[in-house]
Scaffold this active site. Structure first.
Site, short mmCIF file in Angstrom:
data_model
loop_
_atom_site.label_atom_id
_atom_site.label_comp_id
_atom_site.label_asym_id
_atom_site.label_seq_id
_atom_site.Cartn_x
_atom_site.Cartn_y
_atom_site.Cartn_z
N GLU A 193 2.46 -5.37 -1.71
CA GLU A 193 1.52 -5.99 -2.53
C GLU A 193 1.62 -5.01 -3.98
O GLU A 193 1.11 -5.46 -4.88
CB GLU A 193 0.48 -6.28 -2.17
CG GLU A 193 -0.78 -4.98 -1.86
CD GLU A 193 -0.29 -4.12 -0.64
OE1 GLU A 193 -1.34 -3.34 -0.45
OE2 GLU A 193 0.57 -4.46 0.00
N CYS A 253 1.09 -0.71 5.95
CA CYS A 253 0.50 0.50 6.17
C CYS A 253 -0.27 0.98 7.41
O CYS A 253 0.33 1.11 8.13
CB CYS A 253 -0.48 0.88 4.71
SG CYS A 253 -0.61 2.57 4.33
N HIS A 312 3.59 -0.54 0.80
CA HIS A 312 2.38 -1.50 0.31
C HIS A 312 3.45 -2.52 -0.60
O HIS A 312 3.71 -2.35 -1.65
CB HIS A 312 1.64 -0.99 -0.41
CG HIS A 312 0.48 -0.23 0.20
ND1 HIS A 312 -0.55 -0.76 0.59
CD2 HIS A 312 0.45 0.93 0.54
CE1 HIS A 312 -1.43 0.14 1.16
NE2 HIS A 312 -0.58 1.19 1.23
#
Length: 203
Positions: A185, A81, A183
């Site tokens: 994750e 990001c 992202h």
């Protein structure tokens, strides 16, 4: 799998969600702002949330900017990001501000008629091959939250794109340096595969 991955703590990252995902994959991480820890790590992960100038200033004041530039010559680095945006030469958010200069280009507001910030799931296409996306298929979806995006000086460094009313750089690679605008994750199994791939570099 590589040994230890240092997650850079410079005051602007959502560190927990990244380290939780790495832990789930069995990848060893340490959250650190210590230059020596970054030098000893097998790889470095640079997260980031917020505005480009604030983050760039924090890296510069701490001296971590120089450490990251030096370490990028020796081991894999993944920016996520805002962390990816900081890899570029400069940003234009709030004010013009120097980045780390590890990837040629600048960071600009997305020129789109769609609503900003861009929040949600978008599909990926892969203009150039990269080990970061091994096992990830064209059209797979990942999760984005951003209003600014990287504009690469060299199209060969763009390893993933998405479309948000206009083509948007989703990921970059230059040598050991990787960046994801999205992202991983927070991107389910696809994101975990990308982090797993990062963990398998350098082995």
């Amino acid at each position: 799998m590589m040994g230890r991955i240092a997650v850079v703590d410079y005051g602007v990252g959502n560190l927990k969600s990244v380290t939780n995902a790495m832990d789930y994959l069995g990848l060893k991480t340490c959250i650190t702002s210590d230059a020596r820890e970054l030098e000893l790590a097998d790889a470095i992960l640079l997260p980031g949330v917020g505005a480009f100038p604030d983050a760039a200033d924090k890296l510069r004041v701490s001296g971590l900017d120089q450490v990251l530039v030096a370490q990028a010559q020796q081991k894999p680095i993944l920016g996520i990001c805002l962390g990816m945006q900081l890899l570029f030469d400069q940003g234009e958010e709030v004010r013009e501000c120097k980045g780390l200069g590890l990837v040629g280009g600048c960071v600009r507001k997305i020129e789109t008629n769609l609503k900003l910030p861009h929040i949600g799931w978008n599909s990926l296409s892969f203009p150039n091959p990269s080990p970061l996306f091994a096992g990830v298929e064209e059209g797979n979806y990942v999760y984005f939250v951003h209003s600014f995006c990287g504009v690469a000086a060299d199209p060969a460094t763009v390893i993933a794109q998405t479309d948000y009313g206009t083509p948007v750089v989703a990921a970059v690679q230059k040598g050991n340096v990787y960046g994801c605008q999205f992202h991983p994750e927070k991107s389910g199994e696809v994101g975990l595969q990308i982090l797993r791939n990062f963990g398998g570099l350098n082995t």
